[in-house]
Design an enzyme around this catalytic site. Structure first.
Site, short mmCIF file in Angstrom:
data_model
loop_
_atom_site.label_atom_id
_atom_site.label_comp_id
_atom_site.label_asym_id
_atom_site.label_seq_id
_atom_site.Cartn_x
_atom_site.Cartn_y
_atom_site.Cartn_z
N CYS A 270 1.05 -1.21 -0.05
CA CYS A 270 -0.13 0.09 0.28
C CYS A 270 0.86 1.07 0.01
O CYS A 270 1.72 1.43 0.87
CB CYS A 270 -0.84 0.04 1.39
N CYS B 127 -1.12 3.61 -6.19
CA CYS B 127 -1.98 3.07 -5.28
C CYS B 127 -2.19 1.67 -5.64
O CYS B 127 -2.54 1.35 -7.04
CB CYS B 127 -3.45 3.84 -5.35
N1 DGL Z 1 -3.95 0.64 -1.97
C1 DGL Z 1 -3.58 1.54 -0.97
C2 DGL Z 1 -2.55 2.20 -1.67
O1 DGL Z 1 -1.71 1.88 -2.24
C3 DGL Z 1 -4.60 2.52 -0.55
C4 DGL Z 1 -5.82 2.76 -0.86
C5 DGL Z 1 -6.81 3.45 0.27
O2 DGL Z 1 -7.35 2.41 0.92
O3 DGL Z 1 -6.92 4.56 0.11
O4 DGL Z 1 -2.41 3.27 -1.49
#
Ligand code: DGL
Length: 237
Positions: A73, A182
């Protein structure tokens, strides 16, 4: 050698895009993936909220004796990885950051960095831009409010609408690359490419997997059995 699991987590399905690369590159390893859908989106949380959520997951993974933790993430990495390394001094963390360096090194001229508002507002993202941008390059930092949760919870139609709404302002900017900052965004690739068919979409997923492999090798932690590894997913709904 160490046959314990590798822990991987994200705010839901996003990090599965990294898990796929990891299982391809490290087929003998066992993985435990924690999908924290209940707390999605991470991108809108305060630092204190997010740090406490993430520490809770790290504790769950450490209870299973994981040998390394992949923060799949960008938001949790750019906001919390330094604090995590400070708090859990003996734990090996591998983070995920927007692949801004890759876009710059490949000499793309006009790059959009799509990421959550939380990621875009970090000092780390501004550092990545400042450290890598060359004179003739433009980088547009785009906070994609609502996109990760639309991908997590809504329909393909909603995702397409959201992507169009966010990207239409760049249509006349000769965009040649888009950084997917993301781990949820690879699920929206086809809608992004419909708007910018000539742009290269860049995510850091392979880079993260290679880094995990390098670190396991360096620390003598590879699983050396010949059996295919297992993957278990915990969904926090
Ligand atoms: N998938 C995550 C990222 O890479 C987080 C997305 C979220 O929950 O806002 O930032």
């Amino acid at each position: 050698m160490n046959n314990n699991e590798i822990g991987v987590f994200d705010s839901g399905i996003g990090g599965i895009t990294i898990l796929k690369e990891l299982t391809k590159l490290l087929p003998n390893e066992n993985f435990i993936y924690y999908a924290d859908s209940k707390n999605n989106p991470y991108g809108n949380k305060t630092l204190d909220e997010l740090f406490s959520i993430v520490c809770n997951i790290v504790d769950i993974l450490l209870n299973r004796k994981v040998k390394l933790i992949v923060i799949a993430c960008n938001t949790a990495t750019t906001k919390c990885i330094n604090m995590l390394r400070e708090k859990y001094k003996d734990v090996i963390f591998v983070g995920t950051e927007p692949a801004i360096k890759v876009a710059c090194d490949n000499n793309y001229k006009n790059t959009i960095v799509m990421a959550t508002p939380g990621t875009i507002n970090t000092e780390r993202v501004h550092q990545l831009v400042d450290n890598n941008i060359k004179e003739n390059q433009h980088i547009y930092l785009l906070p994609c409010e609502g996109l990760a949760d639309t991908i997590e919870f809504k329909t393909d139609e909603d995702i397409e609408l959201k992507v169009n709404e966010l990207l239409k302002q760049y249509k006349n900017k000769n965009i040649d690359s888009i950084v997917l900052g993301c781990t949820h965004y690879p699920y929206a690739k086809k809608y992004i490419s419909n708007i910018f068919p000539k742009a290269t979409l860049i995510d850091g997923n392979q880079g993260v997997s290679k880094q995990v492999k390098r670190i396991l090798e360096k620390n003598n932690l590879l699983n050396t059995t010949n059996k295919k590894g297992k993957t278990q997913i915990i969904f926090n709904k």
